[in-house]
Write an enzyme that holds these catalytic residues in place. Structure first.
Site, PDB file in Angstrom:
ATOM      1  N   THR A 145      -7.618   0.346  17.663  1.00 25.17           N
ATOM      2  CA  THR A 145      -8.457   0.539  18.854  1.00 25.17           C
ATOM      3  C   THR A 145      -9.171   1.881  18.814  1.00 25.17           C
ATOM      4  O   THR A 145      -9.816   2.279  19.771  1.00 25.17           O
ATOM      5  CB  THR A 145      -7.623   0.434  20.151  1.00 25.17           C
ATOM      6  OG1 THR A 145      -6.608   1.438  20.116  1.00 25.17           O
ATOM      7  CG2 THR A 145      -6.983  -0.930  20.284  1.00 25.17           C
TER       8      THR A 145
ATOM      9  N   TYR B  98       0.816  -1.218   0.000  1.00 26.73           N
ATOM     10  CA  TYR B  98       0.000   0.000   0.000  1.00 26.73           C
ATOM     11  C   TYR B  98       0.849   1.266   0.000  1.00 26.73           C
ATOM     12  O   TYR B  98       2.014   1.235   0.383  1.00 26.73           O
ATOM     13  CB  TYR B  98      -0.935  -0.011   1.213  1.00 26.73           C
ATOM     14  CG  TYR B  98      -1.735  -1.298   1.331  1.00 26.73           C
ATOM     15  CD1 TYR B  98      -2.773  -1.566   0.445  1.00 26.73           C
ATOM     16  CD2 TYR B  98      -1.413  -2.254   2.291  1.00 26.73           C
ATOM     17  CE1 TYR B  98      -3.488  -2.757   0.518  1.00 26.73           C
ATOM     18  CE2 TYR B  98      -2.119  -3.450   2.377  1.00 26.73           C
ATOM     19  CZ  TYR B  98      -3.159  -3.693   1.489  1.00 26.73           C
ATOM     20  OH  TYR B  98      -3.856  -4.869   1.569  1.00 26.73           O
TER      21      TYR B  98
END
Ligand SMILES: *[C@@H]1O[C@H](CO)[C@@H](O)[C@H](O)[C@H]1NC(C)=O
Ligand SMILES: *[C@@H]1O[C@H](CO)[C@@H](O)[C@H](O)[C@H]1NC(C)=O
Length: 316
Positions: free
Chosen positions: A227, A155
């Site tokens: 998270t 990426y």
């Protein structure tokens, strides 16, 4: 809370929030009606926060760890980098300088690709009993440092990588209170007092990420998510098996950080951790060979001791 009730609260907020905040990315929080229970409902791009089953953080259960002899050492490039510390309102984040030539590569561990460090998050509590996101055997730490990198072989950048398979790595280090802090953490801490309000940033130079890691080759690894929203389940977690240390004074400075800007400081940022998520049958692997490391101490929070060890109670 019931899903339906959550939806109603979430959509009621939808009517107001865009007027108050410039973009979606800015207004989520760690408590109340824009807190973790609602992340997945307010922004359709974040629905994994609500529906995902490979979410982070988790509670690491020592007696369920699986030893994997094929796990390698984690490698984080040693050279120093520059960047800046940011108060985003939710967290204090160190971001590497954009366009810097010398990327810090993260390889080894359970990683098959080469990852490039991008940013580091600090989660911390308002008191010493909480603060970390991950738990070890149900125990929390006053803080947790997380280094995020993206898969630079597949990426171009983090926003592309987080949507793709094997996109992200996150290295987690628990932070414990000590008389002397980790030297690189001390470097970061020099900026804590300069980013008290949301939107403030402060340059940090000569930071060694490798120096932020504790002196251990041992770690736990599992497949999870970021998270923070959108809770992308493309994250490989590496959780170091020893803490690093922070002084009381530095922790005190962290706890002074505010969620809002100077004109409207709002509440303290402390307690910016997401509650643990269910494991849902995932395996947590480790490179700690309990049977062949009789010198390895069992799970405790003390200096020189490791967090956890399966079968170790037998050896005690
Ligand atoms: C990190 O990886 C890049 C290629 O992705 C390479 O050009 C660079 O030299 C590596 N950095 C170090 C310090 O080895
Ligand atoms: C990330 O890379 C993709 C693909 O090259 C590009 O379209 C996108 O604009 C980039 N995003 C950022 C934030 O740089």
């Amino acid at each position: 809370m019931e899903y339906f009730a959550k939806m109603i609260v979430a959509f009621t907020w939808l009517l107001f929030l865009p007027g108050i905040y410039a973009s979606w990315d800015e207004w989520w929080t760690y408590d109340g009606i824009s807190g973790p229970d609602f992340w997945g409902l307010i922004n359709p791009n974040w629905n994994m926060c609500e529906r995902g089953r490979r979410q982070s953080p988790i509670n690491i259960e020592p007696n369920r760890l699986v030893y994997d002899p094929h796990l390698r050492q984690i490698h984080v490039d040693k050279h120093k980098i520059s960047g800046s510390l940011h108060n985003t309102g939710q967290s204090v984040i160190f971001r590497v300088e954009k366009g810097g030539k010398h990327h810090v590569n993260i390889t080894g561990g359970s990683l098959v690709y080469k990852y490039r460090f991008e940013e580091l998050y600090l989660h911390f509590g308002a008191d010493n009993q909480k603060g970390s996101e991950h738990q070890i055997n149900g125990a929390t730490f006053p803080a947790e440092l997380q280094m995020y990198g993206f898969n630079a072989e597949l990426y171009h950048n983090m926003s592309e990588a987080r949507q793709g398979s094997n996109g992200i790595v996150a290295i987690s280090v628990m932070i414990q209170i000590g008389d002397e802090s980790n030297r690189e953490l001390h470097n970061l801490a020099s900026g804590f007092g300069k980013v008290v309000y949301r939107g403030q940033k402060w340059p940090i130079n000569h930071l060694s990420l490798a120096g932020l890691l504790p002196e251990t080759h041992h770690y736990m690894t599992y497949d999870g998510s970021t998270t923070h929203p959108g809770c992308w389940e493309t994250t490989t977690w590496l959780i170091m098996n020893k803490p690093i240390y922070i002084t009381k004074q530095e922790l005190y400075l962290l706890r002074q950080l505010m969620q809002g800007d100077q004109t409207l400081p709002k509440a303290k940022m402390a307690n910016n951790f997401r509650p643990v998520r269910a494991l849902h049958h995932r395996t947590v692997r480790t490179n700690i060979d309990f049977t062949h490391s009789p010198g390895t101490k069992a799970c405790t929070m003390q200096r020189e001791m490791f967090y956890a060890a399966r079968q170790w109670p037998k050896l005690l």
